[in-house]
Design a protein around this motif. Structure first.
Motif, PDB file in Angstrom:
ATOM      1  N   LEU A 327       0.850  -1.193   0.000  1.00 46.55           N
ATOM      2  CA  LEU A 327       0.000   0.000   0.000  1.00 46.55           C
ATOM      3  C   LEU A 327       0.886   1.243   0.000  1.00 46.55           C
ATOM      4  CD1 LEU A 327      -2.886   1.189   0.225  1.00 46.55           C
ATOM      5  CD2 LEU A 327      -2.579   1.141   2.710  1.00 46.55           C
ATOM      6  N   VAL A 328       0.808   2.022  -1.069  1.00 48.55           N
ATOM      7  CA  VAL A 328       1.648   3.211  -1.231  1.00 48.55           C
ATOM      8  C   VAL A 328       0.763   4.447  -1.060  1.00 48.55           C
ATOM      9  CG1 VAL A 328       3.242   4.445  -2.734  1.00 48.55           C
ATOM     10  CG2 VAL A 328       3.159   1.942  -2.797  1.00 48.55           C
ATOM     11  N   VAL A 329       0.882   5.102   0.093  1.00 52.82           N
ATOM     12  CA  VAL A 329       0.033   6.259   0.397  1.00 52.82           C
ATOM     13  C   VAL A 329       0.856   7.333   1.096  1.00 52.82           C
ATOM     14  CG1 VAL A 329      -2.129   4.955   0.551  1.00 52.82           C
ATOM     15  CG2 VAL A 329      -0.701   5.224   2.595  1.00 52.82           C
ATOM     16  N   ALA A 330       0.272   8.547   1.128  1.00 51.53           N
ATOM     17  CA  ALA A 330       0.932   9.680   1.771  1.00 51.53           C
ATOM     18  C   ALA A 330      -0.120  10.589   2.385  1.00 51.53           C
ATOM     19  CB  ALA A 330       1.767  10.455   0.761  1.00 51.53           C
ATOM     20  N   THR A 331       0.274  11.328   3.404  1.00 47.87           N
ATOM     21  CA  THR A 331      -0.588  12.359   3.974  1.00 47.87           C
ATOM     22  C   THR A 331       0.068  13.728   3.901  1.00 47.87           C
ATOM     23  OG1 THR A 331       0.291  11.909   6.193  1.00 47.87           O
ATOM     24  CG2 THR A 331      -1.730  10.756   5.543  1.00 47.87           C
ATOM     25  N   TYR A 332       1.207  13.777   3.237  1.00 44.72           N
ATOM     26  CA  TYR A 332       1.931  15.035   3.121  1.00 44.72           C
ATOM     27  C   TYR A 332       2.670  15.035   1.791  1.00 44.72           C
ATOM     28  CZ  TYR A 332       4.829  19.048   4.401  1.00 44.72           C
ATOM     29  OH  TYR A 332       5.434  20.287   4.427  1.00 44.72           O
ATOM     30  N   GLY A 333       2.684  16.189   1.124  1.00 44.71           N
ATOM     31  CA  GLY A 333       3.370  16.312  -0.151  1.00 44.71           C
ATOM     32  C   GLY A 333       2.491  15.900  -1.315  1.00 44.71           C
ATOM     33  N   GLY A 334       2.990  16.152  -2.520  1.00 46.99           N
ATOM     34  CA  GLY A 334       2.247  15.777  -3.720  1.00 46.99           C
ATOM     35  C   GLY A 334       0.887  16.443  -3.778  1.00 46.99           C
ATOM     36  N   GLY A 335      -0.112  15.661  -4.186  1.00 45.89           N
ATOM     37  CA  GLY A 335      -1.452  16.204  -4.336  1.00 45.89           C
ATOM     38  C   GLY A 335      -2.234  16.314  -3.051  1.00 45.89           C
ATOM     39  N   THR A 336      -1.658  15.886  -1.914  1.00 43.16           N
ATOM     40  CA  THR A 336      -2.428  15.892  -0.670  1.00 43.16           C
ATOM     41  C   THR A 336      -2.728  17.297  -0.168  1.00 43.16           C
ATOM     42  OG1 THR A 336      -0.454  15.781   0.740  1.00 43.16           O
ATOM     43  CG2 THR A 336      -1.421  13.682   0.016  1.00 43.16           C
ATOM     44  N   GLY A 337      -1.945  18.289  -0.603  1.00 38.79           N
ATOM     45  CA  GLY A 337      -2.136  19.648  -0.123  1.00 38.79           C
ATOM     46  C   GLY A 337      -3.075  20.485  -0.965  1.00 38.79           C
ATOM     47  N   LEU A 338      -3.576  19.947  -2.086  1.00 32.55           N
ATOM     48  CA  LEU A 338      -4.513  20.699  -2.899  1.00 32.55           C
ATOM     49  C   LEU A 338      -5.847  20.839  -2.178  1.00 32.55           C
ATOM     50  CD1 LEU A 338      -3.711  19.248  -6.430  1.00 32.55           C
ATOM     51  CD2 LEU A 338      -2.872  21.352  -5.376  1.00 32.55           C
ATOM     52  N   ALA A 339      -6.630  21.806  -2.607  1.00 34.10           N
ATOM     53  CA  ALA A 339      -7.777  22.258  -1.813  1.00 34.10           C
ATOM     54  C   ALA A 339      -8.762  21.141  -1.462  1.00 34.10           C
ATOM     55  CB  ALA A 339      -8.497  23.381  -2.562  1.00 34.10           C
ATOM     56  N   THR A 340      -9.356  20.499  -2.453  1.00 26.69           N
ATOM     57  CA  THR A 340     -10.377  19.494  -2.145  1.00 26.69           C
ATOM     58  C   THR A 340      -9.756  18.243  -1.544  1.00 26.69           C
ATOM     59  OG1 THR A 340     -10.283  18.653  -4.424  1.00 26.69           O
ATOM     60  CG2 THR A 340     -11.935  20.328  -3.939  1.00 26.69           C
ATOM     61  N   GLN A 341      -8.560  17.907  -1.981  1.00 27.14           N
ATOM     62  CA  GLN A 341      -7.899  16.713  -1.460  1.00 27.14           C
ATOM     63  C   GLN A 341      -7.530  16.888   0.010  1.00 27.14           C
ATOM     64  OE1 GLN A 341      -7.402  18.209  -4.317  1.00 27.14           O
ATOM     65  NE2 GLN A 341      -7.320  16.708  -5.973  1.00 27.14           N
ATOM     66  N   ARG A 342      -7.090  18.085   0.362  1.00 28.10           N
ATOM     67  CA  ARG A 342      -6.766  18.334   1.767  1.00 28.10           C
ATOM     68  C   ARG A 342      -8.037  18.288   2.613  1.00 28.10           C
ATOM     69  NH1 ARG A 342      -2.890  22.930   4.534  1.00 28.10           N
ATOM     70  NH2 ARG A 342      -3.508  22.469   6.680  1.00 28.10           N
ATOM     71  N   GLU A 343      -9.137  18.809   2.091  1.00 24.85           N
ATOM     72  CA  GLU A 343     -10.392  18.756   2.839  1.00 24.85           C
ATOM     73  C   GLU A 343     -10.802  17.316   3.136  1.00 24.85           C
ATOM     74  OE1 GLU A 343     -12.450  22.937   1.249  1.00 24.85           O
ATOM     75  OE2 GLU A 343     -13.270  20.998   0.633  1.00 24.85           O
ATOM     76  N   CYS A 344     -10.635  16.441   2.139  1.00 26.69           N
ATOM     77  CA  CYS A 344     -11.006  15.036   2.351  1.00 26.69           C
ATOM     78  C   CYS A 344     -10.088  14.363   3.355  1.00 26.69           C
ATOM     79  CB  CYS A 344     -11.007  14.283   1.017  1.00 26.69           C
ATOM     80  SG  CYS A 344     -12.406  14.724  -0.051  1.00 26.69           S
ATOM     81  N   LEU A 345      -8.788  14.690   3.333  1.00 22.27           N
ATOM     82  CA  LEU A 345      -7.889  14.164   4.359  1.00 22.27           C
ATOM     83  C   LEU A 345      -8.246  14.725   5.735  1.00 22.27           C
ATOM     84  CD1 LEU A 345      -4.424  14.177   2.545  1.00 22.27           C
ATOM     85  CD2 LEU A 345      -5.605  12.172   3.465  1.00 22.27           C
ATOM     86  N   ASP A 346      -8.628  15.995   5.788  1.00 17.83           N
ATOM     87  CA  ASP A 346      -9.066  16.585   7.057  1.00 17.83           C
ATOM     88  C   ASP A 346     -10.316  15.887   7.585  1.00 17.83           C
ATOM     89  OD1 ASP A 346      -7.054  18.466   7.418  1.00 17.83           O
ATOM     90  OD2 ASP A 346      -8.114  20.042   6.325  1.00 17.83           O
ATOM     91  N   LEU A 347     -11.195  15.484   6.682  1.00 25.27           N
ATOM     92  CA  LEU A 347     -12.401  14.758   7.070  1.00 25.27           C
ATOM     93  C   LEU A 347     -12.051  13.476   7.826  1.00 25.27           C
ATOM     94  CD1 LEU A 347     -15.551  14.659   6.673  1.00 25.27           C
ATOM     95  CD2 LEU A 347     -15.110  13.336   4.602  1.00 25.27           C
ATOM     96  N   LEU A 348     -10.921  12.884   7.468  1.00 27.53           N
ATOM     97  CA  LEU A 348     -10.456  11.657   8.116  1.00 27.53           C
ATOM     98  C   LEU A 348      -9.504  11.927   9.279  1.00 27.53           C
ATOM     99  CD1 LEU A 348      -9.676   9.704   4.824  1.00 27.53           C
ATOM    100  CD2 LEU A 348     -11.643   9.345   6.334  1.00 27.53           C
ATOM    101  N   GLY A 349      -9.167  13.201   9.493  1.00 22.62           N
ATOM    102  CA  GLY A 349      -8.177  13.531  10.513  1.00 22.62           C
ATOM    103  C   GLY A 349      -6.789  13.068  10.131  1.00 22.62           C
ATOM    104  N   CYS A 350      -6.487  13.129   8.837  1.00 20.86           N
ATOM    105  CA  CYS A 350      -5.249  12.508   8.350  1.00 20.86           C
ATOM    106  C   CYS A 350      -4.323  13.443   7.583  1.00 20.86           C
ATOM    107  CB  CYS A 350      -5.579  11.309   7.451  1.00 20.86           C
ATOM    108  SG  CYS A 350      -6.141   9.856   8.348  1.00 20.86           S
ATOM    109  N   TYR A 351      -4.591  14.742   7.534  1.00 22.76           N
ATOM    110  CA  TYR A 351      -3.681  15.580   6.768  1.00 22.76           C
ATOM    111  C   TYR A 351      -2.434  15.910   7.580  1.00 22.76           C
ATOM    112  CZ  TYR A 351      -1.447  19.289   4.252  1.00 22.76           C
ATOM    113  OH  TYR A 351      -0.504  20.034   3.590  1.00 22.76           O
ATOM    114  N   GLY A 352      -1.271  15.895   6.914  1.00 23.98           N
ATOM    115  CA  GLY A 352      -0.038  16.388   7.508  1.00 23.98           C
ATOM    116  C   GLY A 352       0.860  15.301   8.060  1.00 23.98           C
ATOM    117  N   THR A 353       1.863  15.719   8.799  1.00 23.23           N
ATOM    118  CA  THR A 353       2.871  14.788   9.301  1.00 23.23           C
ATOM    119  C   THR A 353       2.311  13.957  10.452  1.00 23.23           C
ATOM    120  OG1 THR A 353       3.730  16.487  10.797  1.00 23.23           O
ATOM    121  CG2 THR A 353       4.745  16.321   8.623  1.00 23.23           C
TER     122      THR A 353
END
Length: 395
Positions: A327-353
């Motif tokens: 499983l190759v995933v990230a919560t920081y860098g790449g497309g994770t910081g774009l507006a809608t993508q960051r919102e979805c990670l925030d929904l999971l409590g998963c954005y950032g380091t």
């Protein structure tokens, strides 16, 4: 064949600043002029193009993908704990409804246990020697100088750590598999830069100045491989649950004994087909999560590999687990910081380091929900009827 006389009209770029709304509009106008298409909806987006360097080139607009919400999904993991509502970006009707049904069953049965059991991201250079003996000797030299090689690699990154170097010899070729941990980044580019620095140190300091290529293709970047299934690429994650026989019948319309019988049949079918996955459809859930959260979607080629293991318990309950070995995933860098993508990670409590293992556990738990739902639908006989009802566009 000659190209003489053929004109090439390149996509326009702004040499001063290519990441502006004006530059994007210029490219859309160019595309419309060249093709006759109308790009009205591609032009609609809410973020500043100045955020995009490093994510895309020749930006002209966006492709909007619908996002559905599933859950709650109860997860009792090492890193992900609690009830989660999962954003899933897809255009496949029935997918969100199916995963939602699996999440309901898992939650009513006490939730999903999740564990990240290994981390490992690779770059795999190959050195060309004169013969197999020289290849073996170089491998021994690498063992003697591992700490210096490790220092050269880790000097290029603040997050990457070189853990080991695996060696495989074919004739005069020494294939190496540099294994790293990469923090909250997926890490392919990170380990590429680190491994290049390490290989240049090897070439400079070894008396024979051996020639190398940065990738000998056994890292199998964005391709499935049995090596990754066994040795891990990215994160190796396990999701497991014990399902009540009564809840299976009431929610899924399937009983544990039939599920186990069908599991044996599908296991044999996957073996005969040489499949990288003896489950049902992990790529569906992972792709929908990846698009929603700004992952590199091409990593589904590796990440979808899965191993299902199940037990029919004496009390009529059903133990079901799925292991994602690459499983190759990230919560920081790449497309994770774009507006809608960051919102979805925030929904999971998963954005950032500090959140990558948590997100990996959520991915695995989501996959398990989809496995349960589809497998039950096949047994119950509503697989086709559900797609016919929810998965077809009608005027």
């Amino acid at each position: 064949m000659t190209t003489k006389g053929l004109e090439r009209t390149p996509v326009p770029r702004d040499k001063e600043d290519d990441y502006t709304r004006k530059a994007a509009a210029h490219r859309r106008a160019f595309a419309e002029q060249q093709t006759g298409a109308v790009l009205e909806h591609v032009a609609q987006y809410s973020f500043d193009p100045a955020q995009l360097p490093g994510d895309i080139e020749n930006f002209m607009g966006v492709a909007q993908v619908p996002v559905g919400l599933t859950g709650p999904l109860r997860i009792e993991g090492e890193h992900a704990r609690g009830n989660f509502y999962i954003p899933m970006a897809t255009t496949e009707g029935t997918l969100v409804a199916s995963y939602n049904r699996g999440m309901r069953l898992l939650t009513e049965c006490g939730g999903v246990k999740t564990t990240v059991v290994k981390h490992s991201m690779q770059r795999s250079p190959v050195f060309e020697l004169g013969d197999a003996l020289q290849a073996r000797t170089l491998g021994e030299w690498l063992d003697d100088h591992f700490s210096e090689i490790q220092h050269a690699a880790e000097a290029t990154t603040s997050a990457g750590k070189l853990v080991e170097i695996r060696k495989y010899i074919i004739g005069p070729l020494l294939y190496l598999r540099f294994n790293y941990t990469t923090g909250d980044a997926a890490g392919q580019n990170m380990v590429g830069k680190a491994t290049l620095a390490a290989c240049l140190w090897i070439q400079t300091n070894h008396p024979n100045r051996p020639h190398f290529f940065l990738s000998g293709n056994i890292d199998t970047d964005k391709k499935h491989s049995q090596m990754n299934t066994i040795e891990t690429r990215g994160k190796r994650v396990v999701a497991e649950a014990t399902l009540s026989g009564d809840a299976l019948k009431s929610i899924m319309g399937a009983d544990a004994e039939t599920l186990f019988h069908v599991r044996q049949i599908s296991q044999a079918g996957a073996f005969m087909a040489g499949s990288s996955n003896n489950g049902a459809h992990s790529a569906n859930g992972l792709t929908a999560l990846f698009i929603a959260t700004g992952q590199d979607v091409a990593n589904v080629a590796e990440s979808h590999a899965a191993i299902v293991y199940a037990q029919l318990l004496a009390n009529g309950d059903y133990y079901w687990s799925i292991t994602l070995p690459s499983l190759v995933v990230a919560t920081y860098g790449g497309g994770t910081g774009l507006a809608t993508q960051r919102e979805c990670l925030d929904l999971l409590g998963c954005y950032g380091t500090g959140q990558a293992d948590k997100f990996a556990e959520i991915c695995a738990a989501t996959v398990l929900a989809g496995e349960i739902s589809l497998s039950s639908a096949i047994i119950r006989g509503d697989w086709v009827s559900s797609h016919d009802r929810l998965g077809r566009n009608r005027p």
